[in-house]
Design an enzyme around this catalytic site. Sequence first.
Site, PDB file in Angstrom:
ATOM      1  N   TYR A  83      23.314 -86.795 -10.140  1.00  0.00           N
ATOM      2  CA  TYR A  83      23.785 -85.460  -9.792  1.00  0.00           C
ATOM      3  C   TYR A  83      25.193 -85.593  -9.225  1.00  0.00           C
ATOM      4  O   TYR A  83      25.465 -85.233  -8.084  1.00  0.00           O
ATOM      5  CB  TYR A  83      22.866 -84.796  -8.763  1.00  0.00           C
ATOM      6  CG  TYR A  83      21.457 -84.519  -9.231  1.00  0.00           C
ATOM      7  CD1 TYR A  83      21.099 -84.617 -10.571  1.00  0.00           C
ATOM      8  CD2 TYR A  83      20.473 -84.150  -8.324  1.00  0.00           C
ATOM      9  CE1 TYR A  83      19.797 -84.360 -10.995  1.00  0.00           C
ATOM     10  CE2 TYR A  83      19.173 -83.880  -8.736  1.00  0.00           C
ATOM     11  CZ  TYR A  83      18.840 -83.999 -10.074  1.00  0.00           C
ATOM     12  OH  TYR A  83      17.554 -83.739 -10.488  1.00  0.00           O
ATOM     13  N   ARG A  84      26.093 -86.132 -10.010  1.00  0.00           N
ATOM     14  CA  ARG A  84      27.458 -86.426  -9.564  1.00  0.00           C
ATOM     15  C   ARG A  84      28.034 -85.293  -8.732  1.00  0.00           C
ATOM     16  O   ARG A  84      27.975 -84.128  -9.118  1.00  0.00           O
ATOM     17  CB  ARG A  84      28.358 -86.645 -10.774  1.00  0.00           C
ATOM     18  CG  ARG A  84      28.157 -87.979 -11.475  1.00  0.00           C
ATOM     19  CD  ARG A  84      28.759 -89.115 -10.684  1.00  0.00           C
ATOM     20  NE  ARG A  84      28.692 -90.357 -11.451  1.00  0.00           N
ATOM     21  CZ  ARG A  84      28.965 -91.538 -10.959  1.00  0.00           C
ATOM     22  NH1 ARG A  84      29.327 -91.657  -9.697  1.00  0.00           N
ATOM     23  NH2 ARG A  84      28.880 -92.618 -11.698  1.00  0.00           N
TER      24      ARG A  84
END
Length: 535
Positions: free
Chosen positions: A471-472
Site C-alpha cells: 500500500y505504497r
Amino acid sequence: MSATCAILPFVPIFLLFLLLAAASNPLQDSYLHCLSLHSEPSLPISTITYFPNTPSFQPILESYLRNLRFNSTTTPKPSFIVTPTHVSHIQASIICCKKFGLELRIRSGGHDYDGLSYVSQVPFIILDMFLMRSVAVNLEDETVWVDSGATIGELYYRIAEKSKIHGFPAGVCPTVGVGGHFSGGGYGNLMRRFGLSVDNILDARIVDANGNFLDRKSMGEDLFWAIRGGGGASFGVVVSWKINLVLVPEVVTVFRVEKTLEQGATEIVHQWQHVADKVHDGLFIRVVVSPVKRKGHKTIRAKFNALFLGNAEKLLSIMNESLPELGLVDGQCKEMSWIDSTLFWYNYPIVTSIDVLLERQSKSEKFLKRKSDYVQQPIPRIDLEGIWQKMMELGKLALTFNPYGGRMSEISEMETPFPHRVGNIYKIQYSVNWKEEGIDVANGYLDQIRRLYDFMNPYVSKSPRGSYLNYRDVDLGANGKGNASYAEASVWGEKYFKGNFDRLVEVKTLVDPSNFFRYEQSIPSLASWTSVASE
C-alpha cells in the site's frame, strides 16, 4: 510548384503522421542502437520499444496506469517504454539505462498506489512486463512458474483449469500484477490458513544490476530473502516466480452481510475485534466501514465479507459460537468452488464466468489514495463511535479491516522482510476515491484521508507505526533525487520493515552497490551513499 509540393496533398494524413514519427532522432537512434547491440538479434527489441513520438506510446503508457492522479499533462513521462518478451530485452534495458544515465521503473500491473512504478522526477524509462505473463502449472509437484507480468486473475484461472482442489494465497483484485504483489508480500483471504504469497515462494529468476540472469541458487539466500517482501524493484527485475500450490476444499462458503449503526454495527465490529484473529483458521472475515446516507441522514455501514474453507453448516456453527451478534443465517451463506469465490470477493455476480479473470484492464479507473495501519489492541466501543463520527464529518472515506491470526501468528517476523506477523489483530486500509478533476479537488480528498490517519494514531501500532509495503504511501517519507542516505530512507523503511530494514540495506549494498535500482522508496546502498558523501 515543385514535384514534392505536388505530391503532399495526396499522402493520407495517418501516413504523414507515421512518417513524421519515424523521422530520424539522433538520441532515439542512439538508444535503439544500444538496446539492439545488447539484446537477442532474432527478437528485435526495436519492435517493442516505444518513444513519445510514436502512436503506440500513449496507449501503452496509459493501459496499466490505475491511478488517474498520475495521468495529467504535467505528470513526467518516460523517455521511452520497453515491453520485454525475452530476458535479453531486460538486460539490454539495464545496460543502456546505465550508459545514458536514465532511471528504470518496473511495472507489472500498474496498481502501485502512489505511481512509483511509472513516474519519476528525473529522466527515466518504463520496463513494462505485461507481455511476459506465462503461467505453467505442474500438478505433479504442486508448483507453478508464473511470470511477473501475469495478473493474479490469470494465475487463479490457470490453476483452476488444472484442478478444483488447488489454489494460491494472494490478493482479491484480479488485475493486480504478480511481480509487485509477490515482491511486496502478497496479502489475501487465504492468509490465516496459508500465510502470505511470499510464504509460499520456492524459487525466482531475476536480472540483477549487472545484467546477470539468476535463480535462487545463483542469487544466494540473502537476495532470495530480500525479494520476498522487500520490494523486488530495489534489487533487480524479477522475471518469474516458482510458487507452491495449496490445497483447498472442493466446496467453500462465502457471505456478505451489511449492518448500519441503527442495526447494531458498532457492537458487531467491537465483538469482531475480539474473535476475528482467533476463530477457525479457515475463516477470514473482512470488515469494510464507510459513511453512507440512509433516509436522508448520515450513518455508518459495516460490510462483513467472509470466506470459509468448508461448508455452510460448519460455518454457521462457528459463527453462532464466535460472533452471534452478526446474526448470520443459512440463506446468507453461499457454497461454491474456490475459484468462484474469487469472483464473489471482487463483487462479480455469482453467475459470472471465470473467464473474466483473464481480463487485464480495470473497468473504471479513478483518482485515489491509500494508507495503512496495524491494530494490536481492540479499540474500545466508545472510541469506535468517535471514529465513525470523524468519518462522517470528513466525508468520502472507507476503512477496511483485515484479520490476522492463524498461520500469520506462527511465522517469525524475520522469516521474510514482511515483519507484520505476531501481535497484530488486524490491518487497516484507508481509502478514498474520486472522479472529479483538478488539483484543489485532489488536495481536498488527500486532506480528508490524512486527517483520518492522524486521528487514528492512538489506536494503532507504535515504535514504529507500521505500514504495508504494497500500500505504497509516500506520506511516510521519500528518498530525494540520487542516492538516499540510510537516515533518509529509514524514516519510511522502518515503518514497512521494522528491524528487517537493516538486513535489506545490507543485501542492497552487496548486490547493487552503485544503487542503480532506485526510486522514491527504494532500499538505499551504503556503498553508494558513502561514495557520494566522501566526494
